[in-house]
Scaffold this motif. Structure first.
Motif, mmCIF file in Angstrom:
data_model
loop_
_atom_site.group_PDB
_atom_site.id
_atom_site.type_symbol
_atom_site.label_atom_id
_atom_site.label_comp_id
_atom_site.label_asym_id
_atom_site.label_seq_id
_atom_site.Cartn_x
_atom_site.Cartn_y
_atom_site.Cartn_z
ATOM 1 N N VAL A 97 24.217 -5.435 19.615
ATOM 2 C CA VAL A 97 22.865 -4.551 20.834
ATOM 3 C C VAL A 97 22.878 -3.186 20.552
ATOM 4 C CG1 VAL A 97 22.997 -4.071 22.992
ATOM 5 C CG2 VAL A 97 23.915 -6.504 22.912
ATOM 6 N N ARG A 98 21.852 -2.717 20.219
ATOM 7 C CA ARG A 98 21.646 -1.544 19.977
ATOM 8 C C ARG A 98 21.613 -0.466 21.323
ATOM 9 N NH1 ARG A 98 16.538 0.515 17.432
ATOM 10 N NH2 ARG A 98 15.427 0.771 19.236
ATOM 11 N N LEU A 99 22.430 -0.572 21.928
ATOM 12 C CA LEU A 99 23.012 0.252 22.899
ATOM 13 C C LEU A 99 21.544 1.895 23.519
ATOM 14 C CD1 LEU A 99 26.558 0.878 23.547
ATOM 15 C CD2 LEU A 99 25.206 -0.877 24.206
ATOM 16 N N MET A 100 21.404 2.195 22.042
ATOM 17 C CA MET A 100 20.343 4.048 23.024
ATOM 18 C C MET A 100 20.176 4.026 21.087
ATOM 19 S SD MET A 100 21.609 7.261 22.027
ATOM 20 C CE MET A 100 23.287 8.081 21.047
ATOM 21 N N ARG A 101 18.524 5.157 21.290
ATOM 22 C CA ARG A 101 18.485 5.445 20.510
ATOM 23 C C ARG A 101 17.994 6.701 20.446
ATOM 24 N NH1 ARG A 101 13.320 5.377 17.026
ATOM 25 N NH2 ARG A 101 13.365 5.230 14.481
ATOM 26 N N ALA A 102 17.987 8.089 19.935
ATOM 27 C CA ALA A 102 17.854 9.179 20.219
ATOM 28 C C ALA A 102 17.117 9.732 18.781
ATOM 29 C CB ALA A 102 19.160 9.666 20.396
ATOM 30 N N ARG A 103 16.160 10.764 18.873
ATOM 31 C CA ARG A 103 15.796 11.529 18.508
ATOM 32 C C ARG A 103 16.385 12.982 18.925
ATOM 33 N NH1 ARG A 103 11.267 10.771 15.340
ATOM 34 N NH2 ARG A 103 10.970 9.252 16.859
ATOM 35 N N SER A 104 16.251 13.705 17.605
ATOM 36 C CA SER A 104 16.686 15.096 17.791
ATOM 37 C C SER A 104 15.274 16.126 17.897
ATOM 38 C CB SER A 104 16.671 15.652 16.313
ATOM 39 O OG SER A 104 16.859 17.618 15.945
ATOM 40 N N THR A 105 15.635 16.994 18.855
ATOM 41 C CA THR A 105 14.483 18.178 19.032
ATOM 42 C C THR A 105 14.581 19.513 19.282
ATOM 43 O OG1 THR A 105 15.401 18.151 21.323
ATOM 44 C CG2 THR A 105 14.314 17.204 21.295
ATOM 45 N N GLY A 106 15.573 19.292 17.829
ATOM 46 C CA GLY A 106 15.593 21.162 17.083
ATOM 47 C C GLY A 106 16.983 21.302 18.230
ATOM 48 N N SER A 107 16.955 21.527 18.961
ATOM 49 C CA SER A 107 17.848 22.200 20.299
ATOM 50 C C SER A 107 19.056 21.216 21.179
ATOM 51 C CB SER A 107 17.096 22.930 21.088
ATOM 52 O OG SER A 107 16.950 22.165 21.609
ATOM 53 N N GLY A 108 19.309 20.270 20.136
ATOM 54 C CA GLY A 108 19.320 18.664 20.816
ATOM 55 C C GLY A 108 19.000 17.792 20.947
#
Length: 406
Positions: A97-108
């Motif tokens: 199960v993929r619990l989460m996906r995140a994308r870089s914003t440059g500062s986090g």
């Protein structure tokens, strides 16, 4: 998920074989994806089906330690098998199960997707045998869906969503493989009178005419039966009910393998027994037993990024106490020897599970016996720990044929 506290219709219905298509169609019409048994790659698997033509008509499984094969039946039974290799667990507690996906914003990083963002699939599980029904009840407790669960205040969201959206059609078991021992665990072969958490309960009767007795076990089940097209089925007669009751009784009489009723104490009192080393010499630590077990719930969480480092994902995947890394902490793994890993699995399943959940972690389905490459049998190992020869398990292979009386 059924609500036993809500009043329900007492209506039951007899369906002929074509009537099963009407039941499947009604489930699909109610928005469910119907999951049922079907043949694939010389095994019976649990996958989406569209009608009775997808069911394994006239096939049964022949199982023994380290052995699984299919052979034809003479009666055309649609559910004339014991335990498919994989349990219903994979549809409620998926292997990954993929619990989460995140994308870089440059500062986090900004979370763009999480497991809780998606509606769970609405699955109708067709043909759940009593041992697997008991396993679902056990996992309900493990993942916090019952009031007495250790995690009742914070149920696992993925499991809870899938389980609450599921519709369960349970089935009295009409076939026992030589590896089955549900009778000694009190988990079969008949579905409990209250439905055991199912919405509908079926009995497949072949003798005297192929037919199904279907009774509601929840308000949702009663509504589903009421939605069948007019003229579908008929009220059951006394002979139908008697024939249905005879099916699991014949399966019960055919079982030869048993787990010692005192298994909790036997295992707990023999944690230092030299027999664990003998088992460890045979065990391959392949983790097959934990993968096919309907109640095992261990998982690991892994983080990964794409090659650019812009996308990060967190996944939960099944794990096993048989892997070296499972018990790893700083400095190394706690359970280096295979014998200690087998002892951890069996002592948890048959003993310390009681401290956690007030029940055994085994439902007697026999999968761990059939799918162990070297045929290790936890019922025999329990007997040896108790100082007894497991002579009671020397049964003729796959002795039960009560569904159709081949």
């Amino acid at each position: 998920m059924s609500d036993p506290a809500t009043p329900q219709s007492a209506r039951a219905v007899m369906l002929d074989v074509p009537g099963l298509d009407a039941l499947i169609a009604a489930l699909a019409g109610a928005g469910f994806t119907v999951i049922g048994p079907r043949l694939r790659e010389q095994a019976i698997v649990l996958e989406p089906i569209e009608g009775r033509a997808d069911l394994p008509a006239g096939w049964r499984d022949v199982q023994s330690p380290g052995h699984y094969r299919l052979e034809e039946r003479a009666d055309g039974a649609l559910f004339g098998f014991a335990s498919p290799p994989h349990a219903w667990k994979r549809h409620l507690h998926p292997p990954e199960v993929r619990l989460m996906r995140a994308r870089s914003t440059g500062s986090g990083f900004e979370v763009t997707d999480s497991a809780g963002d998606h509606a769970p699939p609405r699955l109708a599980l067709l043909g759940v045998k009593p041992c697997d029904l008991a396993a679902i009840a056990a996992q309900d407790q493990v993942f916090g869906l019952t009031p007495d669960a250790p995690e009742a205040s914070r149920p696992d969201p993925t499991y809870a969503g899938r389980r609450r959206a599921a519709f369960i059609v349970a089935l009295d078991c009409g076939h026992a493989a030589a590896t089955c021992f549900c009778d000694s665990m009190g988990t079969g072969p008949a579905v409990p009178a209250d439905g055991g958490g199912a919405d509908l309960v079926m009995s497949e009767i072949v003798e005297g005419g192929h037919r199904f007795l279907v009774r509601p076990a929840s308000p949702a089940g009663a509504r589903l039966l009421d939605s069948l097209p007019e003229g579908t089925g008929r009220p059951p007669e006394a002979a139908d009910r008697a024939a249905a009751a005879a099916v699991p009784e014949a399966t019960r009489a055919a079982q030869r393998r048993r787990l010692d009723p005192d298994h909790r104490r036997i295992v707990a009192d023999n944690l230092d027994h030299p027999h664990w080393s003998r088992v460890g010499e045979r065990c391959l630590a392949c983790a097959n037993c934990t993968m096919v077990c309907p109640t095992c719930f261990c998982a690991t969480v892994e983080d990964s990024t794409d090659l650019t480092g812009d996308i990060a994902e967190r996944w939960r995947r099944w794990d096993s106490c048989f892997t070296m890394d499972f018990s790893y902490i700083h400095g190394g793994s706690i359970r280096i020897e295979t014998a200690s890993r087998y002892r951890q699995w069996m002592s948890h399943k048959l003993s310390s599970w009681y401290e956690q959940f007030g029940r055994s972690g085994c439902t007697g389905c026999g999968r761990c016996i059939a799918w162990c490459p070297v045929g290790i049998d936890l019922t025999e190992e329990t007997a040896r720990l108790a100082g007894r020869a497991p002579a009671q398990n020397a049964a003729k292979q796959d002795s039960a044929t009560p569904t159709g009386g081949e």
